[in-house]
Design an enzyme around this catalytic site. Structure first.
Site, PDB file in Angstrom:
ATOM      1  CB  THR A 157      51.344  -1.020  39.280  1.00  0.00           C
ATOM      2  OG1 THR A 157      49.961  -1.248  39.003  1.00  0.00           O
ATOM      3  CG2 THR A 157      52.102  -2.256  38.868  1.00  0.00           C
ATOM      4  N   GLY A 204      45.427  -0.051  32.799  1.00  0.00           N
ATOM      5  CA  GLY A 204      45.557  -1.460  32.443  1.00  0.00           C
ATOM      6  C   GLY A 204      44.775  -1.901  31.226  1.00  0.00           C
ATOM      7  CB  THR A 242      52.931   1.182  36.368  1.00  0.00           C
ATOM      8  OG1 THR A 242      51.968   1.999  37.060  1.00  0.00           O
ATOM      9  CG2 THR A 242      54.101   2.055  35.932  1.00  0.00           C
ATOM     10  N   GLY A 243      50.135   1.572  34.641  1.00  0.00           N
ATOM     11  CA  GLY A 243      49.326   2.541  33.916  1.00  0.00           C
ATOM     12  C   GLY A 243      47.919   2.038  33.716  1.00  0.00           C
ATOM     13  CG  ASP A 279      48.548  -3.521  32.927  1.00  0.00           C
ATOM     14  OD1 ASP A 279      47.890  -3.097  33.896  1.00  0.00           O
ATOM     15  OD2 ASP A 279      49.708  -3.134  32.683  1.00  0.00           O
ATOM     16  NE  ARG A 328      40.932  -2.775  35.871  1.00  0.00           N
ATOM     17  CZ  ARG A 328      42.204  -2.406  36.019  1.00  0.00           C
ATOM     18  NH1 ARG A 328      42.893  -2.816  37.065  1.00  0.00           N
ATOM     19  NH2 ARG A 328      42.789  -1.649  35.135  1.00  0.00           N
ATOM     20  CB  VAL A 329      41.744  -9.013  35.967  1.00  0.00           C
ATOM     21  CG1 VAL A 329      43.221  -9.364  35.873  1.00  0.00           C
ATOM     22  CG2 VAL A 329      41.036  -9.928  36.953  1.00  0.00           C
TER      23      VAL A 329
HETATM   24  N1  ASP Z   1      48.233  -1.142  35.636  1.00  0.00           N
HETATM   25  C1  ASP Z   1      47.470  -1.206  36.857  1.00  0.00           C
HETATM   26  C2  ASP Z   1      46.119  -1.773  36.533  1.00  0.00           C
HETATM   27  O1  ASP Z   1      45.535  -1.386  35.556  1.00  0.00           O
HETATM   28  C3  ASP Z   1      47.306   0.102  37.538  1.00  0.00           C
HETATM   29  C4  ASP Z   1      48.470   1.028  37.478  1.00  0.00           C
HETATM   30  O2  ASP Z   1      49.581   0.641  37.220  1.00  0.00           O
HETATM   31  O3  ASP Z   1      48.287   2.209  37.721  1.00  0.00           O
HETATM   32  O4  ASP Z   1      45.633  -2.550  37.299  1.00  0.00           O
END
Ligand code: ASP
Length: 324
Positions: free
Chosen positions: A182, A236, A233-234, A213, A210-211
């Site tokens: 992200t 979601g 980021t992570g 965060d 899929r959506v």
């Molecule tokens: N947070 C993002 C999502 O879940 C993916 C990511 O940051 O790795 O879409």
């Protein structure tokens, strides 16, 4: 990591290129230099705006556009693929002056999804538009569109094939860079205003529709002059369930925690035990910056008016990479 408070008319910008960093064992000096250079270009894009007395909102938009244009990062060009082999992008922007916000989800076409989010914020009566309706809105606004070939990268396509093959054979994927990524930016401008922007392709092999965060205000993106600006980021789903960004702001507002205390409490003590691997970049009104993550690395960087652009990837100090 916390920086020192800046002067009243100083500025601060922090960015991330995702918490899904390449395993150290697979990192080469050339790749590492390319990531630092990509982060640096984004810092430069945002810094120019802030140094000129521009707004935090314009700065985070400029920084995220630069990260979207860079194929190394999972947003815009270089976004990951769904299980159906398509790219579906999400983005959000929020202005801390009045909590105005715009977000978009499940689109592929606008060259810079962050500009789609901003157009929704500034030219619609809504906060979040998705799919074909969002695309139609962007066409009407005259945003620049690109063909699917523009967004394609061999690396992301191969990551999808590998992920699908592992899924079929029941193997657990340990490589975060295959799954995640992200981009995002937060800023405090010379006028003391805050803003945040986040943009992503989501997670590799996600279900169509899929959506995550990133476009969910209060989960992956938040800005409020009274507390802080956050871009996450992570994983979601976990960030949504814990309203991660808003949780940090609430701790500052109601529990009197500092930016650093609140950020670490959420990323390290709350999200990590819940399986929410990832991190955030955050800035407060005084220009403090916090960049915590609970996984092996997070592409990240920051710059202040009086300092050099600094970048880092793993659990290591931020450096001026050109001179490192
Ligand atoms: N947070 C993002 C999502 O879940 C993916 C990511 O940051 O790795 O879409």
């Amino acid at each position: 990591m916390t920086g020192n408070t800046i002067s009243d008319n100083g500025f601060a910008l922090a960015i991330h290129g995702g918490a899904g960093t390449i395993l150290r064992s697979k990192m080469t000096p050339e790749r590492e230099a390319a990531y630092h250079a990509g982060l640096r270009r984004a810092l430069d894009a945002g810094r120019i705006v802030l140094a000129d007395g521009g707004t935090a909102l314009d700065a985070v938009s400029a920084a995220v556009m630069a990260l979207e244009d860079e194929p190394l990062f999972n947003a815009g060009r270089g976004a990951v693929y769904t299980s159906a082999g398509k790219q579906e992008m999400d983005a959000a922007v929020m202005d801390g002056r009045d909590r105005s916000a715009g977000a978009v989800a499940g689109i592929c076409g606008p060259r810079n999804p962050v500009l789609a989010a901003r157009a929704i914020m500034e030219h619609s009566a809504h906060v979040l538009l998705i799919g074909e309706g969002a695309m139609e809105f962007c066409r009407k606004r005259g945003l620049t569109f690109e063909e699917p070939s523009y967004f394609y990268t061999e690396q992301r396509w191969n990551a999808l094939q590998e992920t699908l093959a592992m899924r079929t054979s029941g193997v657990e994927d340990q490589d975060e860079s295959r799954k995640h990524g992200t981009v995002g930016a937060v800023a405090r401008d010379r006028h003391g205003n805050l803003a945040a922007a986040t943009s992503t392709g989501g997670m590799t092999a996600k279900s169509p529709g899929r959506v995550g965060d990133s476009p969910v205000i209060g989960a992956g993106t938040w800005a409020d002059n009274g507390t802080c600006a956050i871009s996450a980021t992570g994983h979601g789903e976990i960030f949504i369930r814990y309203a991660a960004a808003h949780e940090i702001a609430s701790r500052m507002r109601y529990a009197g925690q500092s930016l650093e205390e609140a950020s670490r409490a959420v990323v390290i003590d709350m999200l990590a035990p819940a399986g929410g691997s990832g991190g955030i970049v955050a800035v407060d009104r005084a220009g403090n910056v916090s960049l915590p993550f609970n996984c092996s690395g997070m592409y990240r960087g920051m710059v202040r008016g009086d300092g050099k652009p600094l970048t880092a990837i793993y659990d290591e100090p931020l450096v001026d990479y050109r001179n490192a």
